[in-house]
Design a protein around this motif. Structure first.
Motif, PDB file in Angstrom:
ATOM      1  N   GLU A 255      38.847  41.141  38.199  1.00 44.88           N
ATOM      2  CA  GLU A 255      37.990  40.548  39.216  1.00 44.88           C
ATOM      3  C   GLU A 255      37.218  39.333  38.726  1.00 44.88           C
ATOM      4  N   GLY A 256      37.110  39.151  37.410  1.00 45.47           N
ATOM      5  CA  GLY A 256      36.296  38.072  36.872  1.00 45.47           C
ATOM      6  C   GLY A 256      36.909  36.696  37.102  1.00 45.47           C
ATOM      7  N   LYS A 257      36.113  35.677  36.861  1.00 47.22           N
ATOM      8  CA  LYS A 257      36.560  34.297  37.024  1.00 47.22           C
ATOM      9  C   LYS A 257      37.684  34.015  36.031  1.00 47.22           C
ATOM     10  N   GLY A 258      38.815  33.517  36.549  1.00 45.70           N
ATOM     11  CA  GLY A 258      39.963  33.259  35.695  1.00 45.70           C
ATOM     12  C   GLY A 258      40.853  34.462  35.486  1.00 45.70           C
ATOM     13  N   GLY A 259      40.580  35.560  36.228  1.00 50.54           N
ATOM     14  CA  GLY A 259      41.357  36.777  36.059  1.00 50.54           C
ATOM     15  C   GLY A 259      42.509  36.893  37.044  1.00 50.54           C
ATOM     16  N   THR A 265      44.845  35.419  44.578  1.00 46.64           N
ATOM     17  CA  THR A 265      44.274  34.685  45.710  1.00 46.64           C
ATOM     18  C   THR A 265      45.051  33.402  45.974  1.00 46.64           C
ATOM     19  N   LEU A 266      45.396  32.690  44.901  1.00 46.42           N
ATOM     20  CA  LEU A 266      46.189  31.470  45.077  1.00 46.42           C
ATOM     21  C   LEU A 266      47.534  31.794  45.719  1.00 46.42           C
ATOM     22  N   PHE A 267      48.177  32.864  45.258  1.00 42.21           N
ATOM     23  CA  PHE A 267      49.484  33.197  45.811  1.00 42.21           C
ATOM     24  C   PHE A 267      49.367  33.654  47.268  1.00 42.21           C
ATOM     25  N   TRP A 268      48.326  34.447  47.585  1.00 43.05           N
ATOM     26  CA  TRP A 268      48.137  34.867  48.976  1.00 43.05           C
ATOM     27  C   TRP A 268      47.998  33.655  49.895  1.00 43.05           C
ATOM     28  N   ALA A 299      50.433  32.692  32.685  1.00 38.90           N
ATOM     29  CA  ALA A 299      49.105  33.297  32.808  1.00 38.90           C
ATOM     30  C   ALA A 299      49.204  34.683  33.431  1.00 38.90           C
ATOM     31  N   GLN A 300      50.031  34.813  34.461  1.00 38.90           N
ATOM     32  CA  GLN A 300      50.170  36.105  35.131  1.00 38.90           C
ATOM     33  C   GLN A 300      50.769  37.150  34.195  1.00 38.90           C
ATOM     34  N   THR A 301      51.798  36.777  33.453  1.00 37.49           N
ATOM     35  CA  THR A 301      52.419  37.718  32.522  1.00 37.49           C
ATOM     36  C   THR A 301      51.428  38.160  31.451  1.00 37.49           C
ATOM     37  N   PHE A 302      50.662  37.212  30.916  1.00 39.83           N
ATOM     38  CA  PHE A 302      49.676  37.552  29.884  1.00 39.83           C
ATOM     39  C   PHE A 302      48.645  38.535  30.438  1.00 39.83           C
ATOM     40  N   ALA A 355      42.326  31.993  30.953  1.00 31.63           N
ATOM     41  CA  ALA A 355      41.398  31.954  32.088  1.00 31.63           C
ATOM     42  C   ALA A 355      41.098  30.514  32.493  1.00 31.63           C
ATOM     43  N   LYS A 356      41.025  29.628  31.514  1.00 29.70           N
ATOM     44  CA  LYS A 356      40.800  28.207  31.808  1.00 29.70           C
ATOM     45  C   LYS A 356      42.013  27.612  32.530  1.00 29.70           C
ATOM     46  N   ASP A 357      43.216  28.014  32.109  1.00 29.91           N
ATOM     47  CA  ASP A 357      44.428  27.561  32.807  1.00 29.91           C
ATOM     48  C   ASP A 357      44.405  27.993  34.275  1.00 29.91           C
ATOM     49  N   VAL A 358      43.916  29.194  34.530  1.00 25.43           N
ATOM     50  CA  VAL A 358      43.821  29.668  35.911  1.00 25.43           C
ATOM     51  C   VAL A 358      42.873  28.763  36.703  1.00 25.43           C
TER      52      VAL A 358
END
Length: 734
Positions: A255-259, A265-268, A299-302, A355-358
């Motif tokens: 739930e955190g920023k960059g998580g 949310t971007l994909f939705w 990022a998602q895989t990590f 998280a920064k990449d996100v």
């Protein structure tokens, strides 16, 4: 045997497919064998037998435990392939739900010729609908009906849910007709988001097809802007609730920023607006480049892999990456100790960079949304920009700065610094399109720009501005410009401080410290920090102080005393930034000794004259004493919530005054004796209901260091404790 487990009179649904293929499925769960085992239990106990439910539960527990053990074994053998694990776990739960549903409908509540109203479907929604399930995740089910619910369907749903709950599964559910689902999706964005990723598991397939068709036509069509605004507002509220920083040292990875939730949310939004089934579809729609889609996948895989490790390790639905698990998870993910950095620090730095990449992907995506809104103005995004005008070489659009062309930074790289400078000076936002171009142009920030006098002058003005330097520098850091422009700062971006004292990464702590310095400088903290605020107004080396705060932790994580190494960095950067030789020397000294005042005040006896003499010998001048006081105050307060308190403030104040007195060669106006009297009078004022004799008796107990080293509130509390002890004649009062 499986033929006995059909949906009530309808055709069984096709095999539900997880997001990714699952290999060797039978070793996770063997569907025919599980169905046969449940049938055997029903045959043995009868549909209404007393021991039926415990026997069914025991059979399912064995299947679930064996499946989980196999998934965990594979996961660890693969050195942690989270993508495969979440698909395998979704497959395991799929098979259990389908088999349980079939057994309950056909064996416990059979009906020979069900009417249309007796048919229903079980739909996976949300993350489970996507075909992904972490080992301890909740799963959401929709029991979809053609019309209103019947008593039999209520019995089936209740029996099934109790079995799943008794298995230890965390099941969220809803029982709705197609009409109710459409009405709910129109009224509630949470329901709408869940249905966006729905997948049929069991039952009447036509019901799901009808729902999907009506959902696209009646809910999604024409409502893109409202969905985008709702999801972004939901994301912002979630960030605020969790501290609004992606650099807390015990982050919430979901739930955190960059998580993970930010990526989801971007994909939705992408799926809702562009009707795509996966991230590659966003590349085809020119929302993301192929490289950015690859970054999304990485990022998602990590994050998925990290979440699986966390769930397997703690055995419960924990989403916070706490200190007590970081080292072990880092070890499991293959991070080892290197010179200057432990394995856990390298692991956490990688997490924060992800998280920064996100965050970078979020900015790029928002820029694409704005471009979409300009192409289709009739759809009316709330942030649709007004007509643009030119401002100092940039476009001003709806109160935000944007670039004039896609080649602006390539033609004039210094504009990458000027963009943030202009936004700060004019107190303007920066358009996501400009930030996207910044992110894609970072390679232009090289040696030539770093040595450009204009660029360094602009940067120094940003850092020392009266207009909130923290916000401007934070924007630069988020965009990646700060680390490129000051490579030494890039080394502490996402740098873990692995101790129980610090709350933030080194770069985040530094930016907070600059923000606190600015608030002291502007007088905003005069009530909380009267001494630092007063002394800041006397500071002659203001620029040097701001640069020193920026650089005070610049050399952390290099394996040696970061104060000594940081002073070397400061000597190199001072002239580059445009500081005078005197200012550079001041910065070097402050970085070298930035821990001195807190170490002396908090760890030494400052009533000992030698302690003060030794401290003054290093400090040397009233100006450096002022600078060190303000820097120390900002540094401590920026460590995290609760790290600054009145006790620390009192000790720093006492050391400052004693040192100032020694430097001046005479007692200051508020000398030691007067400060003792002032402290005693403050305690007297804090005890207005006490008789004067009782107050005098307490004041007589103290000695000078006591009155000078504790705050009034603490001393008043001590007074009440000692009076109670005297009255009760107790040897100890707590």
């Amino acid at each position: 045997m499986l033929d006995r487990f059909r949906s009530g009179g309808g055709e069984p649904v096709a095999e539900p497919l997880p997001a990714r293929p699952v290999r060797n499925r039978a070793s996770i769960v063997e569907p025919e064998g599980l169905a046969a085992a449940l049938n055997a239990v029903v045959d043995e106990h009868g549909p209404d037998g007393v021991g039926l439910r415990p026997a069914l539960l025991a059979t399912l527990q064995v299947a679930l435990a064996e499946g989980r053990a196999e998934i965990e074994r594979r996961f660890l053998e693969r050195s942690g392939s989270g993508d495969a694990a979440v698909s395998e776990y979704a497959y395991l739960i799929d098979r259990i739900i389908r088999t349980v549903a079939g057994a309950i409908v056909e064996r416990l509540y059979p009906i020979p010729n069900p009417t249309v109203g007796e048919r229903f479907a079980i739909i996976a929604v949300g993350g489970y609908g996507r075909g992904e399930l972490a080992p301890q995740s909740d799963l959401d089910l929709l029991f979809l009906l053609p019309y209103k619910r019947s008593p039999r369907i209520e019995q089936v749903v209740e029996t099934m849910l109790y079995l799943l709950w008794d298995l230890g599964l965390k099941v969220g559910h809803a029982v709705r007709s197609v009409d109710e689902s459409i009405r709910g999706a129109k009224a509630d964005f949470t329901i709408r988001t869940g249905l966006l990723e729905s997948r049929p598991l069991w039952g009447d397939r036509k019901l799901h097809d009808t729902l999907s068709r009506r959902f696209a036509k009646e809910v999604v069509s024409g409502t893109g802007p409202a969905f985008v605004e709702a999801k972004l507002a939901e994301r912002d509220a979630r960030h605020r609730r969790l501290g609004d920083s992606r650099y807390v040292l015990e982050p919430n990875i979901k739930e955190g920023k960059g998580g993970l939730r930010d990526l989801q949310t971007l994909f939705w939004i992408g799926k809702y607006l562009y009707r795509v089934g996966d991230v590659d579809g966003l590349v085809e729609k020119h929302v993301l480049t192929a490289e950015e889609a690859a970054l999304f996948a990485k990022a998602q895989t990590f994050l998925i892999t990290l979440r699986c490790h966390l769930h397997f390790l703690v055995g419960r639905p924990e989403e916070r990456l706490t200190f007590d698990v970081q080292a072990e998870i880092g070890r499991r993910m293959g991070y080892t100790d290197h010179a200057g950095a432990s394995g856990v620090e390298r692991f956490m730095k990688h997490y924060f960079l992800i998280a920064k990449d996100v965050g970078n992907l979020t900015r790029i995506f928002c820029a694409a949304l704005e471009a979409e809104s300009r192409r289709r103005p009739r759809r009316g995004f709330a942030f649709l920009a007004a007509a643009a005008k030119t401002l100092d070489g940039f476009l001003l659009e709806g109160g935000r700065l944007d670039v004039t062309s896609h080649s602006q930074f390539r033609d004039r790289p210094v504009d990458m610094i000027r963009l943030f400078h202009l936004a700060q000076q004019r107190e303007l936002d920066i358009h996501p399109n400009a930030l996207k171009l910044v992110t894609r142009s970072l390679r232009l920030v090289g040696t030539r720009l770093r040595n450009d006098p204009e660029a360094n002058q602009l940067f120094l003005e940003i850092l020392t501005s009266r207009r909130d330097p923290e916000q401007a520098l934070r924007r630069m850091n988020e965009a990646g410009v700060l680390g490129r422009f000051v490579p030494d700062f890039a080394r502490v971006v996402a740098q873990m401080q692995y101790d129980m004292y610090h709350v933030f990464t080194v770069d985040e702590h530094t930016l907070f410290a600059i923000g606190i310095l600015h608030r002291i400088d502007s007088g905003e903290l005069a009530d909380e920090l009267p001494l630092s605020t007063r002394e800041m107004q006397k500071v002659a080396s203001r620029r040097a102080l701001y640069v020193a705060v920026l650089l005070h932790d610049i050399a952390k994580g290099r394996g040696r005393d970061h104060s000594v190494l940081g002073a070397i960095v400061a000597r190199k950067l001072g002239p580059r930034f445009g500081l005078t030789a005197e200012e550079t020397e001041t910065v070097v000294w402050l970085v070298r000794w930035h821990l001195l005042m807190s170490q002396v005040a908090l760890k030494r006896d400052i009533e000992d004259d030698k302690t003060v003499h030794d401290f003054v010998e290093v400090v040397g001048s009233p100006e450096r004493l002022r600078l060190l006081l303000v820097l120390t105050t900002a540094d401590i307060r920026a460590v995290g919530p609760g790290r600054w308190n009145a006790w620390k403030g009192t000790l720093l104040s006492q050391l400052f005054h004693r040192s100032n007195e020694l430097m001046s060669g005479a007692f200051a106006v508020d000398g030691r004796g007067q400060r003792v009297v002032a402290a005693q009078e403050a305690v007297r004022a804090a005890l207005p209901d006490w008789p004067a004799a009782d107050v005098d008796a307490f004041l007589a107990k103290g000695y000078p260091p006591y009155w000078l080293s504790l705050d009034t509130e603490t001393q008043a509390r001590h007074a009440r404790l000692t009076r109670r002890a005297d009255r009760e004649q107790g040897p100890l009062t707590i």
